[in-house]
Design a protein around this motif. Structure first.
Motif, short mmCIF file in Angstrom:
data_model
loop_
_atom_site.label_atom_id
_atom_site.label_comp_id
_atom_site.label_asym_id
_atom_site.label_seq_id
_atom_site.Cartn_x
_atom_site.Cartn_y
_atom_site.Cartn_z
N ASP B 73 0.88 -1.16 0.00
CA ASP B 73 0.00 0.00 0.00
C ASP B 73 0.92 1.22 0.00
N ASN B 74 1.13 1.79 -1.17
CA ASN B 74 2.07 2.89 -1.28
C ASN B 74 1.62 4.13 -0.50
N ALA B 75 0.32 4.28 -0.33
CA ALA B 75 -0.20 5.43 0.42
C ALA B 75 0.15 5.31 1.91
N LYS B 76 0.33 4.08 2.36
CA LYS B 76 0.67 3.84 3.77
C LYS B 76 2.13 3.47 3.95
N ASN B 77 2.91 3.54 2.87
CA ASN B 77 4.33 3.15 2.93
C ASN B 77 4.51 1.77 3.55
N SER B 78 3.68 0.85 3.15
CA SER B 78 3.65 -0.46 3.80
C SER B 78 3.69 -1.62 2.82
N LEU B 79 4.39 -2.65 3.25
CA LEU B 79 4.48 -3.92 2.53
C LEU B 79 3.87 -4.99 3.41
N TYR B 80 3.21 -5.97 2.79
CA TYR B 80 2.54 -7.01 3.55
C TYR B 80 2.91 -8.39 3.02
N LEU B 81 2.77 -9.38 3.92
CA LEU B 81 2.89 -10.77 3.51
C LEU B 81 1.78 -11.55 4.20
N GLN B 82 0.79 -11.96 3.41
CA GLN B 82 -0.29 -12.80 3.94
C GLN B 82 0.16 -14.25 3.84
N MET B 83 0.21 -14.93 4.97
CA MET B 83 0.70 -16.30 5.01
C MET B 83 -0.44 -17.22 5.44
N ASN B 84 -0.84 -18.11 4.55
CA ASN B 84 -1.91 -19.08 4.82
C ASN B 84 -1.35 -20.49 4.82
N SER B 85 -2.14 -21.41 5.34
CA SER B 85 -1.75 -22.84 5.37
C SER B 85 -0.33 -23.01 5.91
N LEU B 86 -0.08 -22.37 7.03
CA LEU B 86 1.27 -22.36 7.58
C LEU B 86 1.70 -23.75 8.05
N ARG B 87 2.98 -24.01 7.88
CA ARG B 87 3.58 -25.29 8.24
C ARG B 87 4.70 -25.05 9.25
N ALA B 88 5.10 -26.12 9.93
CA ALA B 88 6.19 -25.99 10.90
C ALA B 88 7.46 -25.45 10.24
N GLU B 89 7.68 -25.83 9.00
CA GLU B 89 8.89 -25.39 8.29
C GLU B 89 8.85 -23.93 7.88
N ASP B 90 7.74 -23.24 8.10
CA ASP B 90 7.66 -21.80 7.86
C ASP B 90 8.15 -21.01 9.07
N THR B 91 8.44 -21.70 10.17
CA THR B 91 8.97 -21.03 11.35
C THR B 91 10.29 -20.35 11.02
N ALA B 92 10.34 -19.04 11.24
CA ALA B 92 11.53 -18.27 10.85
C ALA B 92 11.38 -16.82 11.30
N VAL B 93 12.50 -16.11 11.25
CA VAL B 93 12.45 -14.66 11.32
C VAL B 93 12.25 -14.17 9.89
N TYR B 94 11.25 -13.31 9.71
CA TYR B 94 10.94 -12.78 8.40
C TYR B 94 11.41 -11.33 8.32
N TYR B 95 12.25 -11.06 7.31
CA TYR B 95 12.77 -9.72 7.08
C TYR B 95 12.12 -9.12 5.84
N CYS B 96 11.81 -7.83 5.90
CA CYS B 96 11.50 -7.13 4.66
C CYS B 96 12.75 -6.35 4.27
N ALA B 97 12.90 -6.14 2.97
CA ALA B 97 14.07 -5.44 2.47
C ALA B 97 13.71 -4.60 1.27
N ARG B 98 14.43 -3.51 1.09
CA ARG B 98 14.22 -2.62 -0.05
C ARG B 98 15.16 -3.01 -1.18
N GLY B 99 14.62 -3.05 -2.38
CA GLY B 99 15.43 -3.41 -3.52
C GLY B 99 16.27 -2.26 -4.04
#
Lengths: 106, 127
Positions: B73-99
């Protein structure tokens, strides 16, 4: 998919040592190679991009070299703040990281 | 000063959902590609998802394709990640980064690296 292989996985060194980390790509990536530094609880930090370009603000003791499939990161004189884990990353085709090299105190 | 602050992590049961947010400041958010990268406990970095500045190009790692959705949402200066059907192997620290870099030749998956990163948000998938 492009695989990245880093060596060594762990490196024990002393302050003042010259340190070299190697990264090998499974196919040629030209110079689309970056190096990052990770410390626990902190944001990862970009050190080197385009294989040998130093990111702004990064000390000049860090340098990178290589092209094609073979790359190196060198720290010319290890400082206390440099004990961390280092990752190479290819950005030639999508994005893949090496498995990391932990630089620890000898 | 570029700042990226992730939030939304936490404990979720397998099969559950979670939405991560990343609020950006210190730069013109709408002009930059953004990405998510994760690090599982004791493991290395793994790229998760990418979105170009204009949202035209969106890519996912095979490990999350069909389960995760990136948005911005560029108006809110925000990036999102919707995560569904989560699994044990998705356990992690999630970083956002600018390209850093430019899309070219009708694609955006070459020549863009990750210049600035946030401190990460921990996602734990466990029953």
């Amino acid at each position: 998919d492009i695989q990245m292989t880093q060596s060594p996985s762990t490196l024990s060194a002393s302050v003042g040592d010259r340190v070299t980390i190697t990264c090998r790509a499974s196919q040629s990536i030209s110079t689309w190679l970056a190096w990052y530094q990770l410390k626990p609880g902190k944001a990862p930090k970009l050190l080197i991009y385009k294989a040998s370009s130093l990111e702004s603000g990064v000390p000049s003791r860090f340098s990178g070299s290589g092209s094609g499939t073979e790359f190196t990161l060198t720290i010319s004189s290890l400082q206390p703040d440099d004990f961390a884990t280092y990752y190479c990353q290819q950005y030639n085709s999508y994005w893949t990281f090496g498995q990391g090299t932990k630089v620890e105190i000898k | 000063e570029v700042q990226l602050v992730e939030s939304g992590g936490g404990l979720v049961k397998p099969g559950g959902s979670l939405r991560l947010s990343c609020v950006a400041s210190g730069f013109t958010f709408s002009s930059y590609a953004m990405t998510w990268v994760r690090q599982a406990p004791g493991k290395g970095l793994e790229w998760v998802s990418f979105m170009s500045s204009g949202s035209t190009y969106i890519y996912y790692a095979d490990s999350v394709k069909g389960r995760f959705t990136i948005s911005r949402d560029n108006a809110k200066n925000s990036l999102y990640l919707q995560m569904n059907s989560l699994r044990a192997e998705d356990t992690a620290v999630y970083y956002c980064a600018r390209g850093l870099g430019y899309c070219s030749g009708g694609s955006c998956y070459s020549g863009i690296l990750f210049q600035h990163w946030g401190q990460g948000s921990l996602v734990t998938v466990s029953s």
